[in-house]
Design an enzyme around this catalytic site. Structure first.
Site, short mmCIF file in Angstrom:
data_model
loop_
_atom_site.label_atom_id
_atom_site.label_comp_id
_atom_site.label_asym_id
_atom_site.label_seq_id
_atom_site.Cartn_x
_atom_site.Cartn_y
_atom_site.Cartn_z
N HIS A 55 19.49 26.71 41.40
CA HIS A 55 19.83 26.57 39.99
C HIS A 55 19.81 27.92 39.27
CE1 HIS A 55 20.46 24.09 36.44
NE2 HIS A 55 19.56 24.80 35.80
N HIS A 102 23.31 18.94 33.34
CA HIS A 102 21.97 18.37 33.32
C HIS A 102 22.04 17.03 34.05
CE1 HIS A 102 18.06 19.14 30.94
NE2 HIS A 102 18.35 20.18 31.68
N ARG A 123 21.20 26.64 22.74
CA ARG A 123 20.38 27.86 22.67
C ARG A 123 21.08 29.04 23.36
NH1 ARG A 123 16.54 24.09 23.81
NH2 ARG A 123 16.24 24.83 25.95
N ASP A 124 21.77 28.76 24.46
CA ASP A 124 22.51 29.83 25.12
C ASP A 124 23.51 30.48 24.17
OD1 ASP A 124 21.30 29.78 27.59
OD2 ASP A 124 22.74 28.43 28.50
N GLY A 542 29.79 30.32 33.56
CA GLY A 542 29.68 28.88 33.82
C GLY A 542 28.41 28.52 34.54
#
Length: 744
Positions: A55, A102, A123-124, A542
């Protein structure tokens, strides 16, 4: 204080078996020992395990991702350099956008899994100083008539709606697909778009020896520990036991955090800022340090916690939500704290930037981790693997299996079956739960156009955004299926009048250690790269989501494309609604009998097979040019791409959107051509006076131009085989999913 970490007595000594339990292999464990020149502490092992998880490290995908076109065009930064992609609008303003998955959290806790997915991608975007202006979703579930799937659909939908609505960010577009392959492992991809003044962009970098490191946001708890590792493994029969790995979101705190960060950005008070997302404090400290080629000293005793007796391992690996790591100069520290206090946001100094390149973590005055920051991160010391790829034999068989057209029922039955199919029918029940218009800049909402259109506040400039992927095509041919996904997303955006300029992606696949799964990934990336090069839509960044498998098997390969387009003048934007008293024309590629992988074939034959269409990307680019030219000149009234269900469904959707009848007189030599899914085709409505110029441009660009009929009356009439009122057709279209979900 000593430079060699203390091995805390309350933590187990690290062995190879413990490393294996953390998802590392023997080679990786030896590599860690080599970097450290000793056995790691338990805390260090935990940090490496999450940072080297799939991840965070992309260890099984990065070598393929590097082959994508990751700069050029309007991109301001290359893919992977910052928290999100940055696209130039003009000399003053840029767009930040990104998509994330997610999936596993949503499978075991659908509400919180989806909600925190939205929170994380928001938030990103705003960590870069951008104001989020739109959310999009790409969702895949099992069939909606199953009770377990209805539970997942309901939870995911509410999670997305509640978090986005509370944040005051409209959810403006997306897509939803249903198939048994997603029965156990749903796909929940969330995309956010934000706007930022170029002078206020914040980098995710730590630099400046002596600068201070601040912890901003929620307190740290035990929720989400090893969430990144959880996302890097298959869902087994014990999936529900992984609920503690799912984070819990608080959108009200995030809203305050957003406002504080926006003010800090506008005042230029930050050296760098990063979200504590996957891998939490481990990720933010190491990645910011590695980007800035500096070190960082962190005192965990200063980290605000909401649970007692948290260990350094737990604090470093926690994925509690709504937290950020900020770096600022000592001179700006007081201003930073005052702004955070003004917005009710917790702000604590927990460390500082130092002149070496190590990440040093202290707990109770003892050094518990001392790690070269670069050894932890993607593009640095994290491992990179080239996995074997092998085409599945059953796919070769499916591709070559013949299709027998005489097995299909009448065109009328085909049409009525398709318009009621949940994958084609209206998803209004889902999208109606999202606020589309908060902040009042949404120009085109869901179902009004092929893509959403949002105004950049205070200007007449707009952006057009869409998520897209046909996983049924990708299953049968990942190269062409993904190329078509890129092309269709570009066409969706172009149908509003925008110029497609860049993509983000969320690559959802199975276990990369299985050669057949990796084949899908490798070929999809290749198809994406080739399409983006020709269409001039570079990849801004991405997410890769592997291990989307369960005891029931793998999902369909699902490389979701998020496309961004820019409209210089919003006055020219159009929708997909048929316009009364106009003419309908089919523009683009020649319609061929492309039934392989089509919606109609799956419905009639109850499985996915056949040879899917390929696509002439150069011709497709000319179709985009055609739309840009004539929409800009206000010579097209509306446009709708021809895709799922074919031309007949495209025409019906335009009639429903415009509440206007259509009389189609065009005749195909083969009746099934009405349901073919040949790409690079669009239906436009135009005034009669513009027919000559449209036809002239079509000839010049080498595009076919076919007059289909007129927009008149209140019935959908196609040749002699369909005659249905728009009202009746709309009722079927709108109620099919509602009925399947048992919501009627």
């Amino acid at each position: 204080m000593k430079d060699i970490p203390i091995y805390p007595p309350n933590e187990p000594p690290v062995t190879l078996d413990i490393a294996l339990d953390h998802g590392l292999n023997e080679e990786e464990f030896q590599k860690i020992c080599g970097y450290l020149k000793r056995i790691p502490t338990y805390t260090e092992l935990g940090i490496y395990s999450v940072m080297w998880s799939e991840h965070c490290s992309y260890k099984n995908s990065i070598l393929e991702l590097k082959k994508l076109p990751r700069n050029g065009g309007r991109l301001l930064v290359s893919a992977g350099e910052e928290n999100a992609g940055l696209v130039k609008v003009n000399d003053s303003v840029a767009i930040a956008f990104k998509i994330e998955s997610h999936n596993h959290p949503s499978a075991v806790e659908p509400y919180q899994g989806a909600a925190t997915g939205v929170g994380g991608i928001l938030r990103d975007i705003f960590t870069m100083g951008a104001k989020p202006i739109a959310n999009l979703v790409s969702l895949r579930f099992g069939r909606p008539d199953n009770s377990r799937n209805r539970y997942l659909i309901d939870g995911v939908t509410r999670g997305i709606a509640d978090y986005g609505n509370c944040m005051g960010v409209p959810t403006v577009a997306g897509e939803v697909t249903f198939d048994d392959a997603y029965q156990t492992n749903p796909i929940v991809n969330a995309m956010t778009v934000g706007v930022v003044e170029n002078k206020n962009i914040i980098s995710a970098t730590s630099k400046g020896v002596g600068n201070w490191v601040f912890y901003i946001g929620n307190k740290t708890g035990r929720d989400g520990i090893h969430g990144a590792t959880f996302a890097s493994d298959e869902l087994g029969e014990d999936a529900n036991l992984k609920r503690p790995n799912v984070q819990v979101g608080d959108p009200f705190t995030e809203k305050l955090l957003l406002e504080a960060v926006r003010e800090l950005s506008q005042q230029g008070l930050l050296v760098g800022l990063q979200d504590m997302g996957a891998a939490g404090l481990s990720c933010s400290t190491s990645e910011m340090s590695a980007r800035g080629k500096c070190g960082m000293v962190i005192d965990l005793d200063l980290v605000p916690t909401r649970e007692t007796k948290m260990t350094p391992y737990e604090i470093m690996l926690s994925e509690s939500q709504e937290r950020m790591l900020a770096v600022c100069t000592p001179q700006n520290a007081e201003k930073l704290k005052n702004i955070c206090e003004k917005w009710g946001v917790l702000c604590v100094k927990i460390g500082e930037v130092v002149d070496d390149t190590n990440l040093r973590i202290y707990y109770q005055k003892q050094l518990v981790a001392n790690i070269p920051a670069n050894s932890l991160v993607l593009g640095g010391g994290a491992p990179q693997y080239q996995r074997n790829a092998l085409i599945p034999q059953e796919i070769i068989q499916k591709r070559n299996e013949p299709i027998f057209p005489d097995l299909f029922p009448s065109n009328t039955e085909c049409f009525l079956t398709l318009i009621a199919e949940p994958n084609i029918a209206s998803k209004r029940w889902i999208f109606s739960q999202f606020d589309h218009t908060v902040i009042a800049n949404t120009v085109k909402k869901p179902l009004e156009a092929d893509a959403a259109v949002i105004r950049i506040d205070g200007t007449n400039i707009g952006i057009s955004v869409k998520t897209d992927c046909n996983p049924f095509f990708v299953e049968l041919d990942p190269y062409w299926g993904t190329a078509i996904a890129v092309a269709e997303a570009a066409l969706n955006v172009a149908c509003t009048g925008a110029v497609p300029c860049a993509i983000t992606n969320c690559l959802n696949f199975g276990n990369p250690y299985k050669p057949t799964s990796f084949y899908y990934f490798k070929e999809s990336v290749k198809g994406m790269g080739d399409a983006c090069r020709i269409l001039e839509t570079p990849v801004s960044g991405g997410n890769v989501s592997f291990y989307n498998e369960s005891t029931d098997g793998s999902i369909l390969p699902t490389p979701t494309i998020g496309m961004l387009g820019i409209l210089d003048e919003l006055d020219t934007v159009i929708g997909c609604d048929a316009k009364r008293n106009s003419k309908l024309f089919l523009i683009g590629a020649e319609t061929k009998l492309d039934l392989g992988g089509s919606t109609l074939l799956r419905l009639i034959q109850k499985r996915n097979f056949g040879k899917i269409p390929t696509i002439d990307l150069e011709l497709h680019k000319k179709l985009l040019t055609f739309l840009e030219m004539h929409i800009k000149n206000k010579q097209i009234l509306s446009a709708h791409d021809c895709s799922d269900g074919g031309l007949a469904i495209c025409i019906a959707e335009m009639a429903i959107a415009g509440n206007c009848g259509v009389q189609i007189n065009h005749h195909f030599s083969d009746r099934l051509l009405w349901f073919s899914e040949t790409p690079s085709r669009v239906v436009i409505s135009i005034e009669e006076k513009n027919i000559p110029i449209v036809q002239k441009t079509s000839i010049e660009l080498g595009l076919l131009s076919i007059e289909l009929g007129n927009c008149v009356g209140d019935r959908i009439i196609i040749e002699d085989w369909l005659n249905i009122s728009v009202k009746e057709c709309a009722e079927i279209f709108e109620k099919s999913l509602i009925n399947a979900l048992g919501e009627n």
